[in-house]
Enzyme design. Sequence first.
Site, mmCIF file in Angstrom:
data_model
loop_
_atom_site.group_PDB
_atom_site.id
_atom_site.type_symbol
_atom_site.label_atom_id
_atom_site.label_comp_id
_atom_site.label_asym_id
_atom_site.label_seq_id
_atom_site.Cartn_x
_atom_site.Cartn_y
_atom_site.Cartn_z
ATOM 1 N N TRP A 101 0.823 -1.211 0.000
ATOM 2 C CA TRP A 101 0.000 0.000 0.000
ATOM 3 C C TRP A 101 0.854 1.256 0.000
ATOM 4 O O TRP A 101 0.518 2.232 -0.683
ATOM 5 C CB TRP A 101 -1.010 -0.030 1.154
ATOM 6 C CG TRP A 101 -1.986 -1.137 0.916
ATOM 7 C CD1 TRP A 101 -2.110 -2.296 1.613
ATOM 8 C CD2 TRP A 101 -2.929 -1.223 -0.178
ATOM 9 N NE1 TRP A 101 -3.066 -3.095 1.038
ATOM 10 C CE2 TRP A 101 -3.582 -2.471 -0.047
ATOM 11 C CE3 TRP A 101 -3.276 -0.395 -1.231
ATOM 12 C CZ2 TRP A 101 -4.573 -2.882 -0.951
ATOM 13 C CZ3 TRP A 101 -4.264 -0.805 -2.127
ATOM 14 C CH2 TRP A 101 -4.901 -2.030 -1.985
ATOM 15 N N ASP A 172 -1.634 6.599 6.427
ATOM 16 C CA ASP A 172 -2.710 5.763 5.881
ATOM 17 C C ASP A 172 -3.106 4.768 6.970
ATOM 18 O O ASP A 172 -2.476 3.734 7.144
ATOM 19 C CB ASP A 172 -2.203 5.031 4.631
ATOM 20 C CG ASP A 172 -3.234 4.048 4.079
ATOM 21 O OD1 ASP A 172 -4.316 3.904 4.687
ATOM 22 O OD2 ASP A 172 -2.947 3.416 3.043
ATOM 23 N N LYS A 196 -12.772 -1.559 6.861
ATOM 24 C CA LYS A 196 -12.161 -2.487 7.823
ATOM 25 C C LYS A 196 -12.769 -2.246 9.218
ATOM 26 O O LYS A 196 -13.527 -3.057 9.705
ATOM 27 C CB LYS A 196 -10.641 -2.337 7.853
ATOM 28 C CG LYS A 196 -9.978 -2.808 6.554
ATOM 29 C CD LYS A 196 -9.402 -1.676 5.818
ATOM 30 C CE LYS A 196 -8.680 -1.923 4.521
ATOM 31 N NZ LYS A 196 -8.385 -3.185 3.983
HETATM 32 N N1 PMP Z 1 -4.297 1.402 2.170
HETATM 33 C C1 PMP Z 1 -4.407 0.287 2.898
HETATM 34 C C2 PMP Z 1 -3.521 0.116 4.103
HETATM 35 C C3 PMP Z 1 -5.330 -0.689 2.533
HETATM 36 O O1 PMP Z 1 -5.439 -1.811 3.235
HETATM 37 C C4 PMP Z 1 -6.132 -0.495 1.385
HETATM 38 C C5 PMP Z 1 -7.180 -1.498 0.927
HETATM 39 N N2 PMP Z 1 -7.090 -2.744 1.385
HETATM 40 C C6 PMP Z 1 -5.968 0.673 0.647
HETATM 41 C C7 PMP Z 1 -5.051 1.600 1.077
HETATM 42 C C8 PMP Z 1 -6.780 0.946 -0.584
HETATM 43 O O2 PMP Z 1 -8.053 1.239 -0.174
HETATM 44 P P1 PMP Z 1 -9.281 1.442 -1.170
HETATM 45 O O3 PMP Z 1 -9.528 0.130 -1.798
HETATM 46 O O4 PMP Z 1 -10.364 1.894 -0.247
HETATM 47 O O5 PMP Z 1 -8.900 2.484 -2.137
#
Ligand code: PMP
Length: 360
Positions: A101, A172, A196
């Site tokens: 991420w 994040d 989550k």
């Molecule tokens: N950052 C983290 C730490 C995540 O776990 C996720 C999705 N699992 C995201 C960003 C991306 O999120 P989204 O699918 O809501 O764009």
Amino acid sequence: MRVFNFAAGPAALPLEVLEQAREELTDWRGSGTSVMEVSHRSKAFVAVAEEAESLMRSLLAVPKSYKVLFLQGGATGQFAAIPMNLSAPGAVADYLNTGTWSKKAIGEAKRLQLKVNIAGDETASRYCRVPDEGSLKLTAGAAYVHYTPNETIGGVEFPYVPQTGTVPLVADMSSTILSRPIDVGQFGLIYAGAQKNIGPSGLCVVIIREDLLGKARPGTPSVWDYQAMAAEGSMLNTPPTFGWYVCGLVLKWVQAQGGLEAMAARNRAKAELLYRAIDDSGFYRNPVAKPCRSWMNVPFTLARPELDSTFLTEARAAGLVSLEGHRSVGGMRASIYNAMPLAGVQALVAFMQDFQRRHG
Ligand code: PMP
């Protein structure tokens, strides 16, 4: 039948929340409609929105000098919104690369012509730890420092908050928000996709220090401009009303559980139980350095990978679902967010021990 759902997101929601949403679904608080069918500008919905914000503020002890925004576009949208709002093209921003991420966040920042300085990089450890606090190569005068306190795929978590002086720290927190108390005052901006620990997907919460508002690049679309959104109470356009409503129910549930101290105690106990079972087994293995192990996402492998699909099939039959690891890494992953009760982790551990006895 409800199962124990170990999905990484969209993740399990508390049963009490789902039951209340079901109860109110077709006749929401005497309105004769569902909450999805009323104007976001109606008094009734604005009250829901304000209550969710005020619960978020009180649970996280958000200082008055911060705005709490309820946005769309997921955390991925924020990967781009952050550079658009906090930096000029060509500026330098520090990013810590600790997993999938953070890497995606770095990719979006580069698309927006930031000069990305990788201030800490765990590619070489295959994302099995985080950089030592003293090793970060931060840039004086950077636009901001971005990091991912909990990497959902690697199951890696920072045991410290990077100290960045006057440079705003951006986090994040998609996979860690509401799992324990945090000191919001240490951050310039916190963002988290809802799916989550907050509610259904489609909503993304941003907590931003007010002095960082009003610096968006010229041409930033107004739905991505934090100041424009803040000025309109996150209702510059139609917000994801159902998600916002469910978020409010989840926050009330967290409060009824005893707030974030209680969540932390519970989450720590769940994680310790599962890691101990893995470490003591001689059959299951978690690759992450012990101080950096996530409380929320626990990846593990079996000593005999050819048993993976049998493990998943038998687990499913035992009412334990969504244990497959992310498609990029394979193996297993148990995500044990707030809504996963201790009983779910106990059931998983008992299943793992039984599986090992039969197949190990
Ligand atoms: N950052 C983290 C730490 C995540 O776990 C996720 C999705 N699992 C995201 C960003 C991306 O999120 P989204 O699918 O809501 O764009």
